[in-house]
Design an enzyme around this catalytic site. Sequence first.
Site, short mmCIF file in Angstrom:
data_model
loop_
_atom_site.label_atom_id
_atom_site.label_comp_id
_atom_site.label_asym_id
_atom_site.label_seq_id
_atom_site.Cartn_x
_atom_site.Cartn_y
_atom_site.Cartn_z
CG HIS A 137 -1.89 1.00 1.42
ND1 HIS A 137 -1.60 2.30 1.80
CD2 HIS A 137 -3.23 0.95 1.27
CE1 HIS A 137 -2.74 2.99 1.88
NE2 HIS A 137 -3.74 2.20 1.56
CG ASP A 140 0.76 -2.20 6.13
OD1 ASP A 140 -0.20 -2.38 6.90
OD2 ASP A 140 0.67 -1.57 5.07
CD GLN A 173 -6.75 -4.45 4.07
OE1 GLN A 173 -7.66 -5.22 4.31
NE2 GLN A 173 -6.96 -3.18 3.77
CE LYS A 199 -7.14 -0.23 6.32
NZ LYS A 199 -7.90 0.24 5.15
CB CYS A 257 -3.75 3.37 -1.45
SG CYS A 257 -4.86 4.73 -1.16
N1 PLP Z 1 -1.65 -0.61 4.67
C1 PLP Z 1 -2.59 -1.36 4.09
C2 PLP Z 1 -2.24 -2.73 3.61
C3 PLP Z 1 -3.88 -0.86 3.94
O1 PLP Z 1 -4.82 -1.61 3.36
C4 PLP Z 1 -4.17 0.44 4.39
C5 PLP Z 1 -5.52 1.03 4.19
O2 PLP Z 1 -6.23 0.68 3.29
C6 PLP Z 1 -3.16 1.18 5.00
C7 PLP Z 1 -1.91 0.63 5.12
C8 PLP Z 1 -3.40 2.56 5.51
O3 PLP Z 1 -4.27 2.54 6.59
P1 PLP Z 1 -4.83 3.89 7.21
O4 PLP Z 1 -5.38 4.68 6.07
O5 PLP Z 1 -5.87 3.44 8.18
O6 PLP Z 1 -3.68 4.57 7.89
#
Ligand code: PLP
Length: 414
Positions: free
Chosen positions: A131, A208, A211, A234, A372
């Site tokens: 992401h 990270d 998900q 999430k 993203c």
């Molecule tokens: N990393 C992953 C794999 C994500 O799916 C997301 C959000 O869709 C993020 C990071 C970013 O999360 P946030 O926007 O809640 O900071």
Amino acid sequence: MAADPSTLAPLDLTRIRQDFPILSRQIRGRPLAYLDNGASAQRPRAVIEAESDYYQQHHANVHRGVHTLSQEATDLFEGAREKIRRFLNAASPREIVFVRGTTEAINLVAQSWGRPRLVPGDEIVITWLEHHANIVPWQQLCEQTGAALKVVPIDQRGVVDFDAYLAMLGPRTRMVAIAHVSNALGTVLPVEQFIAAARERGITTLVDGAQAVPHQRVDMQSIGCDFYAFSGHKLYGPTGIGVLYGREAELSAMPPWQGGGDMILTVSFERTTYNALPYKFEAGTPNIAGAIGLGAAVDYVEGIGLERIARHEADLLAYATERLGAIPGLLIIGTAPEKASLVSFVVEGIHPHDLGTILDAEGIAIRTGHHCAMPVMDFFGVPATARASFAFYNTRAEIDALVASLGHAREMLG
Ligand code: PLP
């Protein structure tokens, strides 16, 4: 030890769905089928009430007051931290830093861990399926320090090439930062294996987990990473709250990221001394209600059981993959053998945004776009995909509705 899935009681979906007020909404006169959980999941009443109860009964600023409300607020806030420590099996609440979300957690590590110590020629390894939140902070760090970003390739299924990863780890690799689960493809990375290889070489690691935490049990001791990031929203919790897990030895060695109240012990114009962990990284009044709501979300998910959630979601994924895969002209993007419960796809001749609009008219919420993860779209040669992402409250009937609606879209536009 993981429970044998065949011995787990199935979820009582009728009851569970009653816990989520929004799921009984009608959208454009049709029952809502909410299949956009990867972007943000819905909240159970337990989370909404925990936040509301805090505001109605206990609100005051934390950590600073001797009065009753401040102490109650502090107990609730720190109680939430302890729930999250247990949820992640972290060694200590000092390793649980409240942040706004995954994005902020990764930026904190890039700036506080990376900026003071990386020098030109150092390397940061990420993968192709990240992401943007796990790309851009590292690119910025590279610009600031002269370090270089290395990207591990994926294959046509969306599986990260482990041999290429091993070959990329060298004497200048300082950080490995990888997704646990890809939001665009659903690929689950064998993070234990990736982290072990980095740690054997003395490389710092970040996962990270945005998900991953909603779908499977994650255990900091077995993953073995130095940092793990996730977002509350999430995980059926509030927006604007998330967690950075950091190994105590790492966090202790890092300077604060932001300065202000709460992160200090003493301040004079000559010198400031910093507070203990985790407060050193929590400058200013935190999102108290958000943390309490996230604690309630963790309780809720634990109450259902992550193993039961995983089993139900595996069934939804298998069913959706079979039904969507049978639609002529529909191509599933992301076919890794280990996947979380989401399906990205394109339909020949129909732009994903048009699909999203037609589905919305029938009450079905999916996400369309680049998620993203623009490098993933480039890799598969598509500008965007449609993505249906499932939570434990979703049903096979909702997948049937999605399939029927895709049929209508094909009749209209295909
Ligand atoms: N990393 C992953 C794999 C994500 O799916 C997301 C959000 O869709 C993020 C990071 C970013 O999360 P946030 O926007 O809640 O900071």
